[in-house]
Design a protein around this motif. Structure first.
Motif, PDB file in Angstrom:
ATOM      1  N   ALA A  63      -6.576   9.576  -0.356  1.00 61.06           N
ATOM      2  CA  ALA A  63      -5.368   9.966  -1.086  1.00 61.06           C
ATOM      3  C   ALA A  63      -5.093  11.454  -0.925  1.00 61.06           C
ATOM      4  O   ALA A  63      -3.956  11.860  -0.733  1.00 61.06           O
ATOM      5  CB  ALA A  63      -5.500   9.603  -2.555  1.00 61.06           C
ATOM      6  N   VAL A  64      -6.135  12.284  -0.979  1.00 62.10           N
ATOM      7  CA  VAL A  64      -5.951  13.720  -0.826  1.00 62.10           C
ATOM      8  C   VAL A  64      -5.477  14.042   0.583  1.00 62.10           C
ATOM      9  O   VAL A  64      -4.572  14.844   0.787  1.00 62.10           O
ATOM     10  CB  VAL A  64      -7.257  14.470  -1.171  1.00 62.10           C
ATOM     11  CG1 VAL A  64      -7.145  15.938  -0.831  1.00 62.10           C
ATOM     12  CG2 VAL A  64      -7.587  14.280  -2.639  1.00 62.10           C
ATOM     13  N   THR A  65      -6.053  13.383   1.596  1.00 63.62           N
ATOM     14  CA  THR A  65      -5.647  13.594   2.983  1.00 63.62           C
ATOM     15  C   THR A  65      -4.201  13.184   3.189  1.00 63.62           C
ATOM     16  O   THR A  65      -3.413  13.906   3.785  1.00 63.62           O
ATOM     17  CB  THR A  65      -6.551  12.779   3.934  1.00 63.62           C
ATOM     18  OG1 THR A  65      -7.896  13.175   3.711  1.00 63.62           O
ATOM     19  CG2 THR A  65      -6.163  13.007   5.373  1.00 63.62           C
TER      20      THR A  65
ATOM     21  N   ARG B 260       0.825  -1.209   0.000  1.00 64.28           N
ATOM     22  CA  ARG B 260       0.000   0.000   0.000  1.00 64.28           C
ATOM     23  C   ARG B 260       0.857   1.255   0.000  1.00 64.28           C
ATOM     24  O   ARG B 260       0.505   2.248  -0.628  1.00 64.28           O
ATOM     25  CB  ARG B 260      -0.972  -0.022   1.172  1.00 64.28           C
ATOM     26  CG  ARG B 260      -2.074  -1.065   0.959  1.00 64.28           C
ATOM     27  CD  ARG B 260      -3.043  -1.138   2.091  1.00 64.28           C
ATOM     28  NE  ARG B 260      -3.855   0.073   2.131  1.00 64.28           N
ATOM     29  CZ  ARG B 260      -4.628   0.420   3.154  1.00 64.28           C
ATOM     30  NH1 ARG B 260      -4.696  -0.364   4.208  1.00 64.28           N
ATOM     31  NH2 ARG B 260      -5.319   1.528   3.131  1.00 64.28           N
ATOM     32  N   VAL B 261       2.006   1.208   0.702  1.00 63.80           N
ATOM     33  CA  VAL B 261       2.928   2.350   0.667  1.00 63.80           C
ATOM     34  C   VAL B 261       3.448   2.536  -0.749  1.00 63.80           C
ATOM     35  O   VAL B 261       3.469   3.648  -1.276  1.00 63.80           O
ATOM     36  CB  VAL B 261       4.101   2.152   1.655  1.00 63.80           C
ATOM     37  CG1 VAL B 261       5.161   3.231   1.467  1.00 63.80           C
ATOM     38  CG2 VAL B 261       3.597   2.127   3.091  1.00 63.80           C
ATOM     39  N   TRP B 262       3.866   1.448  -1.379  1.00 64.56           N
ATOM     40  CA  TRP B 262       4.375   1.500  -2.748  1.00 64.56           C
ATOM     41  C   TRP B 262       3.313   2.052  -3.705  1.00 64.56           C
ATOM     42  O   TRP B 262       3.601   2.940  -4.507  1.00 64.56           O
ATOM     43  CB  TRP B 262       4.822   0.095  -3.159  1.00 64.56           C
ATOM     44  CG  TRP B 262       5.131  -0.077  -4.606  1.00 64.56           C
ATOM     45  CD1 TRP B 262       6.130   0.532  -5.312  1.00 64.56           C
ATOM     46  CD2 TRP B 262       4.437  -0.911  -5.532  1.00 64.56           C
ATOM     47  NE1 TRP B 262       6.102   0.118  -6.628  1.00 64.56           N
ATOM     48  CE2 TRP B 262       5.076  -0.772  -6.786  1.00 64.56           C
ATOM     49  CE3 TRP B 262       3.355  -1.777  -5.417  1.00 64.56           C
ATOM     50  CZ2 TRP B 262       4.651  -1.460  -7.913  1.00 64.56           C
ATOM     51  CZ3 TRP B 262       2.944  -2.466  -6.539  1.00 64.56           C
ATOM     52  CH2 TRP B 262       3.588  -2.300  -7.778  1.00 64.56           C
TER      53      TRP B 262
ATOM     54  N   ARG C  81       3.446   5.617  -5.861  1.00 60.99           N
ATOM     55  CA  ARG C  81       3.250   5.608  -7.314  1.00 60.99           C
ATOM     56  C   ARG C  81       2.021   6.430  -7.693  1.00 60.99           C
ATOM     57  O   ARG C  81       2.038   7.170  -8.674  1.00 60.99           O
ATOM     58  CB  ARG C  81       3.127   4.181  -7.825  1.00 60.99           C
ATOM     59  CG  ARG C  81       4.456   3.436  -7.758  1.00 60.99           C
ATOM     60  CD  ARG C  81       4.328   2.027  -8.270  1.00 60.99           C
ATOM     61  NE  ARG C  81       3.861   1.977  -9.639  1.00 60.99           N
ATOM     62  CZ  ARG C  81       4.653   1.919 -10.709  1.00 60.99           C
ATOM     63  NH1 ARG C  81       5.941   1.893 -10.560  1.00 60.99           N
ATOM     64  NH2 ARG C  81       4.134   1.872 -11.915  1.00 60.99           N
ATOM     65  N   GLY C  82       0.960   6.284  -6.927  1.00 62.99           N
ATOM     66  CA  GLY C  82      -0.256   7.038  -7.200  1.00 62.99           C
ATOM     67  C   GLY C  82      -0.066   8.541  -7.079  1.00 62.99           C
ATOM     68  O   GLY C  82      -0.695   9.322  -7.792  1.00 62.99           O
TER      69      GLY C  82
ATOM     70  N   ILE D  49      -2.183  13.550  -8.274  1.00 64.99           N
ATOM     71  CA  ILE D  49      -3.441  13.645  -7.527  1.00 64.99           C
ATOM     72  C   ILE D  49      -4.325  14.737  -8.132  1.00 64.99           C
ATOM     73  O   ILE D  49      -5.534  14.617  -8.160  1.00 64.99           O
ATOM     74  CB  ILE D  49      -3.178  13.877  -6.018  1.00 64.99           C
ATOM     75  CG1 ILE D  49      -4.460  13.648  -5.223  1.00 64.99           C
ATOM     76  CG2 ILE D  49      -2.616  15.228  -5.733  1.00 64.99           C
ATOM     77  CD1 ILE D  49      -4.950  12.245  -5.226  1.00 64.99           C
ATOM     78  N   THR D  50      -3.708  15.791  -8.652  1.00 61.10           N
ATOM     79  CA  THR D  50      -4.488  16.854  -9.290  1.00 61.10           C
ATOM     80  C   THR D  50      -5.207  16.316 -10.516  1.00 61.10           C
ATOM     81  O   THR D  50      -6.380  16.589 -10.721  1.00 61.10           O
ATOM     82  CB  THR D  50      -3.565  18.019  -9.694  1.00 61.10           C
ATOM     83  OG1 THR D  50      -2.835  18.414  -8.539  1.00 61.10           O
ATOM     84  CG2 THR D  50      -4.341  19.181 -10.231  1.00 61.10           C
ATOM     85  N   ALA D  51      -4.499  15.534 -11.326  1.00 57.77           N
ATOM     86  CA  ALA D  51      -5.119  14.957 -12.512  1.00 57.77           C
ATOM     87  C   ALA D  51      -6.245  14.012 -12.125  1.00 57.77           C
ATOM     88  O   ALA D  51      -7.302  14.010 -12.738  1.00 57.77           O
ATOM     89  CB  ALA D  51      -4.070  14.220 -13.343  1.00 57.77           C
ATOM     90  N   LEU D  52      -6.034  13.211 -11.083  1.00 59.64           N
ATOM     91  CA  LEU D  52      -7.064  12.286 -10.626  1.00 59.64           C
ATOM     92  C   LEU D  52      -8.267  13.064 -10.105  1.00 59.64           C
ATOM     93  O   LEU D  52      -9.401  12.717 -10.377  1.00 59.64           O
ATOM     94  CB  LEU D  52      -6.503  11.366  -9.536  1.00 59.64           C
ATOM     95  CG  LEU D  52      -7.474  10.346  -8.951  1.00 59.64           C
ATOM     96  CD1 LEU D  52      -7.978   9.408 -10.047  1.00 59.64           C
ATOM     97  CD2 LEU D  52      -6.801   9.548  -7.858  1.00 59.64           C
TER      98      LEU D  52
END
Length: 189
Positions: free
Chosen positions: A154-156, A27-29, A33-34, A174-177
């Protein structure tokens, strides 16, 4: 010793922070990557040059399981052997040894990124993680709306860790997502 480069130290600290929150190396990996974060790799073949690239699971797992990051000096974690195969040819192999068989293990040898108790708790936590067996899938891949359920988390998490990593190493994934998700999902973050 802690790495002399502040960006490298921050990247390693981020691994331990995210593991404390997320609970598994995978999950860290996936989080790194995300987020589009680069990760350092040091190559001794190139004069100890640091290269930043896409994080690998092996690198993340290696940081979480290596007692050096908890301030320990270690030697002899593996044994190199020569064995004969069925055809009578000599093959070389390397075997990882259990901690009880390491040649040298000195705790509190140097300053670490985490303390010994945290390291041992992390090892216990990693030991409870489910690992897929060879040639078996690790579970369903999340797609579509199911993937967007994790957006607020993810944002948090990005707000907690990513601002500490220098801007040139971040990719605004994250902005694109967030742009592709629904407005309701983004506004709840």
């Amino acid at each position: 010793m802690l790495h002399p480069d502040e960006a490298v130290r921050q990247a390693i600290r981020c691994v331990f922070e995210r593991f404390a929150e997320l609970g598994s190396a995978r999950r860290v990996w996936l989080w790194l990557r995300g987020e589009g974060l680069s990760f350092p790799a040091q190559y001794n073949n190139y004069g100890n040059e640091i290269r930043w690239g896409t994080p690998t699971y092996t690198a993340i797992h290696g940081i979480l399981t290596n007692p050096v990051y908890a301030g320990a000096y270690v030697y002899g974690k593996s044994r190199h052997e020569r064995v004969l195969d069925e055809a009578g040819k000599i093959k070389k192999r390397s075997r990882k040894l259990p901690q009880s068989q390491w040649a040298v293990l000195i705790h509190e040898h140097h300053e670490g990124y985490i303390d010994r108790a945290t390291y041992e708790a992390n090892q216990a936590r990693l030991g409870t993680n489910i690992r897929p067996r060879a040639h078996q899938p690790g579970g369903a891949v999340r797609e579509g709306a199911a993937l967007l359920q994790a957006l607020p988390l993810a944002v948090t998490v990005a707000a907690n860790c990513a601002p500490n990593i220098p801007g040139e190493m971040r990719v605004p994934a994250i902005t694109a997502l967030a742009r592709t998700s629904s407005t309701a999902a983004v506004s709840t973050a």
